[in-house]
Structure formats: structure tokens, C-alpha cells
Motif scaffolding. Structure first.
Motif, mmCIF file in Angstrom:
data_model
loop_
_atom_site.group_PDB
_atom_site.id
_atom_site.type_symbol
_atom_site.label_atom_id
_atom_site.label_comp_id
_atom_site.label_asym_id
_atom_site.label_seq_id
_atom_site.Cartn_x
_atom_site.Cartn_y
_atom_site.Cartn_z
ATOM 1 N N PHE A 110 -6.065 -23.098 6.608
ATOM 2 C CA PHE A 110 -5.621 -23.002 7.996
ATOM 3 C C PHE A 110 -5.408 -21.552 8.420
ATOM 4 C CE2 PHE A 110 -2.153 -22.797 11.116
ATOM 5 C CZ PHE A 110 -2.751 -23.487 12.163
ATOM 6 N N LEU A 111 -4.729 -20.775 7.602
ATOM 7 C CA LEU A 111 -4.383 -19.405 7.981
ATOM 8 C C LEU A 111 -5.607 -18.502 8.077
ATOM 9 C CD1 LEU A 111 -1.129 -18.996 5.889
ATOM 10 C CD2 LEU A 111 -1.310 -19.306 8.359
ATOM 11 N N ARG A 112 -6.645 -18.774 7.301
ATOM 12 C CA ARG A 112 -7.866 -17.973 7.387
ATOM 13 C C ARG A 112 -8.619 -18.230 8.682
ATOM 14 N NH1 ARG A 112 -9.074 -18.941 1.138
ATOM 15 N NH2 ARG A 112 -8.058 -17.073 0.335
ATOM 16 N N LYS A 113 -8.417 -19.403 9.277
ATOM 17 C CA LYS A 113 -9.107 -19.760 10.518
ATOM 18 C C LYS A 113 -8.273 -19.492 11.767
ATOM 19 C CE LYS A 113 -11.821 -23.503 8.509
ATOM 20 N NZ LYS A 113 -12.090 -24.956 8.562
ATOM 21 N N THR A 114 -6.973 -19.233 11.594
ATOM 22 C CA THR A 114 -6.062 -19.154 12.733
ATOM 23 C C THR A 114 -5.309 -17.829 12.721
ATOM 24 O OG1 THR A 114 -5.772 -21.520 12.337
ATOM 25 C CG2 THR A 114 -4.369 -20.526 14.002
ATOM 26 N N PRO A 115 -5.826 -16.831 13.465
ATOM 27 C CA PRO A 115 -5.224 -15.491 13.427
ATOM 28 C C PRO A 115 -3.753 -15.439 13.857
ATOM 29 C CG PRO A 115 -7.361 -15.435 14.518
ATOM 30 C CD PRO A 115 -7.021 -16.874 14.281
ATOM 31 N N TRP A 116 -3.360 -16.205 14.877
ATOM 32 C CA TRP A 116 -1.974 -16.128 15.351
ATOM 33 C C TRP A 116 -1.007 -16.627 14.284
ATOM 34 C CZ3 TRP A 116 0.790 -20.578 15.356
ATOM 35 C CH2 TRP A 116 0.096 -21.781 15.458
ATOM 36 N N ALA A 117 -1.404 -17.664 13.547
ATOM 37 C CA ALA A 117 -0.538 -18.185 12.485
ATOM 38 C C ALA A 117 -0.483 -17.212 11.311
ATOM 39 C CB ALA A 117 -1.048 -19.551 12.022
ATOM 40 N N ARG A 118 -1.619 -16.619 10.987
ATOM 41 C CA ARG A 118 -1.644 -15.638 9.890
ATOM 42 C C ARG A 118 -0.765 -14.443 10.233
ATOM 43 N NH1 ARG A 118 -6.713 -13.738 6.325
ATOM 44 N NH2 ARG A 118 -5.629 -12.173 5.113
ATOM 45 N N ASP A 119 -0.789 -14.009 11.498
ATOM 46 C CA ASP A 119 0.063 -12.900 11.926
ATOM 47 C C ASP A 119 1.539 -13.228 11.700
ATOM 48 O OD1 ASP A 119 -2.140 -11.418 12.688
ATOM 49 O OD2 ASP A 119 -1.935 -11.876 14.821
ATOM 50 N N LYS A 120 1.933 -14.465 12.007
ATOM 51 C CA LYS A 120 3.331 -14.861 11.811
ATOM 52 C C LYS A 120 3.710 -14.851 10.331
ATOM 53 C CE LYS A 120 4.007 -17.621 15.935
ATOM 54 N NZ LYS A 120 4.572 -18.857 16.462
ATOM 55 N N TYR A 171 3.920 -11.245 9.131
ATOM 56 C CA TYR A 171 5.123 -10.618 9.671
ATOM 57 C C TYR A 171 6.363 -11.057 8.881
ATOM 58 C CZ TYR A 171 8.574 -8.958 13.019
ATOM 59 O OH TYR A 171 9.629 -8.311 13.613
ATOM 60 N N LEU A 172 6.453 -12.365 8.570
ATOM 61 C CA LEU A 172 7.587 -12.858 7.782
ATOM 62 C C LEU A 172 7.580 -12.236 6.395
ATOM 63 C CD1 LEU A 172 10.039 -14.718 7.473
ATOM 64 C CD2 LEU A 172 8.452 -16.526 6.755
ATOM 65 N N TYR A 173 6.414 -12.098 5.792
ATOM 66 C CA TYR A 173 6.307 -11.482 4.473
ATOM 67 C C TYR A 173 6.783 -10.027 4.510
ATOM 68 C CZ TYR A 173 4.228 -9.580 0.212
ATOM 69 O OH TYR A 173 4.034 -8.946 -0.993
ATOM 70 N N LEU A 174 6.342 -9.284 5.521
ATOM 71 C CA LEU A 174 6.754 -7.881 5.649
ATOM 72 C C LEU A 174 8.265 -7.780 5.842
ATOM 73 C CD1 LEU A 174 3.926 -6.502 7.944
ATOM 74 C CD2 LEU A 174 4.248 -6.022 5.522
ATOM 75 N N LYS A 175 8.795 -8.639 6.697
ATOM 76 C CA LYS A 175 10.225 -8.619 6.983
ATOM 77 C C LYS A 175 11.038 -9.007 5.745
ATOM 78 C CE LYS A 175 13.367 -10.059 10.593
ATOM 79 N NZ LYS A 175 13.559 -10.831 11.802
ATOM 80 N N ALA A 176 10.579 -10.015 5.021
ATOM 81 C CA ALA A 176 11.293 -10.485 3.836
ATOM 82 C C ALA A 176 11.307 -9.435 2.725
ATOM 83 C CB ALA A 176 10.656 -11.775 3.315
ATOM 84 N N ASN A 177 10.248 -8.647 2.630
ATOM 85 C CA ASN A 177 10.146 -7.627 1.585
ATOM 86 C C ASN A 177 10.548 -6.240 2.070
ATOM 87 O OD1 ASN A 177 9.128 -9.076 -0.796
ATOM 88 N ND2 ASN A 177 7.530 -9.668 0.640
ATOM 89 N N LYS A 178 11.112 -6.179 3.280
ATOM 90 C CA LYS A 178 11.600 -4.922 3.861
ATOM 91 C C LYS A 178 10.520 -3.840 3.867
ATOM 92 C CE LYS A 178 16.408 -5.792 2.974
ATOM 93 N NZ LYS A 178 16.793 -6.726 1.991
ATOM 94 N N LEU A 179 9.305 -4.249 4.259
ATOM 95 C CA LEU A 179 8.186 -3.313 4.409
ATOM 96 C C LEU A 179 8.088 -2.916 5.879
ATOM 97 C CD1 LEU A 179 5.646 -5.204 2.127
ATOM 98 C CD2 LEU A 179 6.827 -3.077 1.599
ATOM 99 N N PRO A 180 7.382 -1.840 6.189
ATOM 100 C CA PRO A 180 7.255 -1.422 7.595
ATOM 101 C C PRO A 180 6.600 -2.509 8.443
ATOM 102 C CG PRO A 180 6.293 0.210 6.110
ATOM 103 C CD PRO A 180 6.679 -0.961 5.273
ATOM 104 N N LEU A 181 7.229 -2.813 9.577
ATOM 105 C CA LEU A 181 6.720 -3.843 10.471
ATOM 106 C C LEU A 181 5.726 -3.243 11.463
ATOM 107 C CD1 LEU A 181 10.076 -5.666 11.214
ATOM 108 C CD2 LEU A 181 8.309 -6.336 9.597
ATOM 109 N N PRO A 182 4.709 -4.016 11.862
ATOM 110 C CA PRO A 182 3.755 -3.510 12.854
ATOM 111 C C PRO A 182 4.413 -3.433 14.223
ATOM 112 C CG PRO A 182 3.307 -5.803 12.371
ATOM 113 C CD PRO A 182 4.392 -5.352 11.422
ATOM 114 N N LYS A 183 3.854 -2.583 15.087
ATOM 115 C CA LYS A 183 4.355 -2.494 16.454
ATOM 116 C C LYS A 183 3.980 -3.779 17.183
ATOM 117 C CE LYS A 183 4.072 2.480 16.736
ATOM 118 N NZ LYS A 183 3.462 3.628 17.362
ATOM 119 N N PRO A 184 4.814 -4.226 18.130
ATOM 120 C CA PRO A 184 4.486 -5.428 18.897
ATOM 121 C C PRO A 184 3.154 -5.264 19.611
ATOM 122 C CG PRO A 184 6.735 -4.731 19.320
ATOM 123 C CD PRO A 184 6.099 -3.671 18.486
ATOM 124 N N ALA A 185 2.444 -6.357 19.792
ATOM 125 C CA ALA A 185 1.112 -6.323 20.400
ATOM 126 C C ALA A 185 1.158 -5.772 21.824
ATOM 127 C CB ALA A 185 0.504 -7.716 20.397
ATOM 128 N N GLY A 186 2.202 -6.043 22.573
ATOM 129 C CA GLY A 186 2.303 -5.585 23.948
ATOM 130 C C GLY A 186 2.556 -4.091 24.072
#
Length: 108
Positions: free
Chosen positions: A50-60, A63-78
Motif C-alpha cells: 500500500f505505501l509504495r503505491k500511495t505517496p500521501w500515506a508513505r509521507d505520513k 514523518y512519524l518515523y523521523l519524529k519518533a527517532n528525533k531526526l530532522p523533520l522536512p519543511k511543510p509542503a506549503g
């Protein structure tokens, strides 16, 4: 092209899912990211598919992985579009005045 600034470089999606499942479990992961591959009959294989076919879900998930591991977060898309919108906005929009003020009168 260099990936020096990408904290996910070299980390496979399967490793990300396994880490999140180990950290949170399927139930909590389904609460944090409400997608069917986490809430109904979850498995690593179905999640990867599912995640390989669905970019918005993969982004989420990333993002959770980065946040959980205290890695640098990407800038918001907007964020990147804000500067472009300011450049293309007319003078009345950029200065904060009311649109069509010449028709309806200035707002006091």
C-alpha cells in the motif's frame, strides 16, 4: 544528485515499518496513522504494498518515523508555495488591503 541532507537516505521502507511496529505496535500505529493497512488485518507485506503505491500515506509514515527517532523533520509542503504566492499576489493582496476596495470602499 546528493542525498546528504535526506535523513531517510539508505533506510528501507520495510525497516521503517518494522521499527514503528516494534515501537508502537499495530494497534497504536493504526491510531496514529489511520489507514486500513494498519487497522484491518495488518502485516508488513500489505503495508509495503500500500505505501509504495500511495505517496500521501508513505509521507505520513516517514514523518512519524523521523519524529519518533528525533531526526530532522522536512519543511511543510506549503512552505515553498508561500513565497511563490506572495510574488504572484496583486498589490491589494500583498499589502493586506481588502480585495475590490475600489468597488465597495476601503474597510476602516
Amino acid at each position: 544528485m546528493t542525498q546528504a541532507n535526506n535523513p531517510l537516505h539508505g533506510i528501507k521502507l520495510e525497516a521503517i515499518i518494522n521499527d514503528l511496529v516494534e515501537r508502537y505496535g499495530w494497534e497504536e500505529l493504526g491510531v496514529r496513522i489511520n489507514i486500513r493497512c494498519f487497522t484491518q488485518d495488518p502485516s508488513v507485506k500489505s503495508s509495503l504494498k500500500f505505501l509504495r503505491k500511495t505517496p500521501w500515506a508513505r509521507d505520513k509514515v516517514e514523518y512519524l518515523y523521523l519524529k519518533a527517532n528525533k531526526l530532522p523533520l522536512p519543511k511543510p509542503a506549503g512552505h515553498a508555495n508561500e513565497k511563490a504566492a506572495a510574488k504572484t499576489a496583486g498589490p491589494s493582496q500583498a499589502s493586506g488591503t481588502q480585495v475590490n476596495a475600489h468597488v465597495w470602499g476601503a474597510k476602516e
